[in-house]
Design a protein around this motif. Structure first.
Motif, PDB file in Angstrom:
ATOM      1  N   GLY A 156      -4.302   3.764   1.809  1.00 31.64           N
ATOM      2  CA  GLY A 156      -4.685   2.369   1.635  1.00 31.64           C
ATOM      3  C   GLY A 156      -4.652   1.888   0.209  1.00 31.64           C
ATOM      4  O   GLY A 156      -4.879   0.699  -0.064  1.00 31.64           O
ATOM      5  N   GLN A 157      -4.343   2.771  -0.709  1.00 33.14           N
ATOM      6  CA  GLN A 157      -4.331   2.401  -2.129  1.00 33.14           C
ATOM      7  C   GLN A 157      -3.060   1.621  -2.462  1.00 33.14           C
ATOM      8  O   GLN A 157      -1.977   1.936  -1.973  1.00 33.14           O
ATOM      9  CB  GLN A 157      -4.400   3.673  -2.973  1.00 33.14           C
ATOM     10  CG  GLN A 157      -4.497   3.445  -4.470  1.00 33.14           C
ATOM     11  CD  GLN A 157      -4.717   4.757  -5.207  1.00 33.14           C
ATOM     12  OE1 GLN A 157      -5.664   5.497  -4.917  1.00 33.14           O
ATOM     13  NE2 GLN A 157      -3.837   5.081  -6.134  1.00 33.14           N
ATOM     14  N   ALA A 158      -3.191   0.589  -3.291  1.00 36.28           N
ATOM     15  CA  ALA A 158      -2.029  -0.208  -3.684  1.00 36.28           C
ATOM     16  C   ALA A 158      -1.103   0.596  -4.595  1.00 36.28           C
ATOM     17  O   ALA A 158      -1.558   1.396  -5.421  1.00 36.28           O
ATOM     18  CB  ALA A 158      -2.476  -1.482  -4.396  1.00 36.28           C
ATOM     19  N   THR A 187       0.843  -1.192   0.000  1.00 36.93           N
ATOM     20  CA  THR A 187       0.000   0.000   0.000  1.00 36.93           C
ATOM     21  C   THR A 187       0.882   1.246   0.000  1.00 36.93           C
ATOM     22  O   THR A 187       2.082   1.190   0.305  1.00 36.93           O
ATOM     23  CB  THR A 187      -0.917   0.046   1.235  1.00 36.93           C
ATOM     24  OG1 THR A 187      -0.102   0.222   2.406  1.00 36.93           O
ATOM     25  CG2 THR A 187      -1.743  -1.232   1.341  1.00 36.93           C
ATOM     26  N   ARG A 188       0.288   2.367  -0.304  1.00 40.03           N
ATOM     27  CA  ARG A 188       1.037   3.622  -0.315  1.00 40.03           C
ATOM     28  C   ARG A 188       1.553   3.968   1.084  1.00 40.03           C
ATOM     29  O   ARG A 188       2.644   4.520   1.228  1.00 40.03           O
ATOM     30  CB  ARG A 188       0.150   4.750  -0.855  1.00 40.03           C
ATOM     31  CG  ARG A 188      -0.084   4.671  -2.369  1.00 40.03           C
ATOM     32  CD  ARG A 188      -1.116   5.705  -2.825  1.00 40.03           C
ATOM     33  NE  ARG A 188      -0.727   7.077  -2.490  1.00 40.03           N
ATOM     34  CZ  ARG A 188       0.028   7.862  -3.253  1.00 40.03           C
ATOM     35  NH1 ARG A 188       0.488   7.393  -4.415  1.00 40.03           N
ATOM     36  NH2 ARG A 188       0.310   9.096  -2.894  1.00 40.03           N
TER      37      ARG A 188
END
Length: 267
Positions: free
Chosen positions: A198-200, A142-143
């Motif tokens: 939470g972004q991949a 995740t970021r």
């Protein structure tokens, strides 16, 4: 002249080899098909991430982590095992094997296992879960996790809040702020400013983040350290007898001088 007669003509027999030579030369001199970074067919030439992908590819960072023949798969999420390989290679590690793995879900026989071990040895990762200790090698990064990995790996300095509207209370908040202060990230959206923790992270994005961190490290290594002028250097004026010009001794030494040599004598 008939077809058979034209085929038998000496002039025609000489033209055929000449035509063959022309075709061969054209094949040799023809430009290769347009492609992306370092020959990856799926990386857009001139795209946002191409320069970073090129730079890391030249360093051998991506060896054995390609997603297919001549393919980089820039839009695919990067897996934790791949991230370990890329990161350790950029840091100068060679993946030397120890023959063991501390993580229950990492087979020591895997060629990339030494990279996860090195990552743990450097205290860049503590794994993903305990009881037993695991690394979750196939999970996407995740970021937020990426920020912590890079902050630890490159020893980024702590920083004030970057003002992201979506990171308050996040476990990785401090590392996200450090990443922003180092100008490795500018966030994911504005209005309000957001980081999307939470972004991949995609493979292309990871290449860009990693390349920026690497350049930041190189810049820091080449910047001269500011030296403090020793109190032992006398605060006196000196006069050039030939010109009569007077100068203060301490003013001769600026803060960027790493080594100071001076001679002091009394008569």
């Amino acid at each position: 002249m008939t077809t058979r007669e034209r085929a038998a003509s000496p002039g025609r027999r000489r033209a055929a080899p000449l035509a063959l030579v022309v075709v061969l030369l054209a094949s040799i001199l023809a430009s290769p098909p347009a492609g992306g970074a370092d020959g990856f067919t799926d990386v857009d030439p001139g795209g946002t991430h191409e320069a970073a992908i090129n730079a890391l590819a030249d360093m051998g960072v991506f060896e054995d982590t390609e997603c297919g023949e001549g393919e980089f798969c820039p839009g695919d999420p990067i897996e934790r095992w791949v991230m370990a390989v890329w990161l350790i290679r950029v840091l100068g590690g060679d993946g030397s094997t120890t023959g063991t793995s501390r993580f229950a879900d990492v087979d020591a026989a895997e060629w990339w296992s030494p990279f996860t071990e090195d990552l743990a040895d450097r205290e860049i990762t503590a794994g993903c879960a305990t009881g037993p200790l695991r690394y979750c090698p196939d999970d996407s990064v995740t970021r937020a996790q990426m920020a912590s990995f890079l902050t630890r790996a490159f020893a980024l300095e702590a920083a004030a809040s970057a003002g992201f509207a979506d990171t308050a209370g996040d476990t990785h908040e401090a590392n996200i702020d450090a990443l922003a202060a180092a100008e490795i990230t500018a966030g994911c959206k504005t209005g309000p400013l957001r980081y999307c923790p939470g972004q991949a992270v995609t493979r292309a994005q990871m290449a860009t983040f990693l390349h920026r961190a690497h350049l930041k490290q190189k810049d820091q290594m080449t910047e001269p350290d500011t030296a403090t002028l020793s109190d032992d250097v006398p605060d006196v004026n000196m006069t050039d007898l030939s010109t009569g010009e007077t100068v203060n001794l301490r003013s001769l030494f600026t803060g960027d001088k790493g080594v100071l040599f001076w001679f002091w004598a009394e008569w």
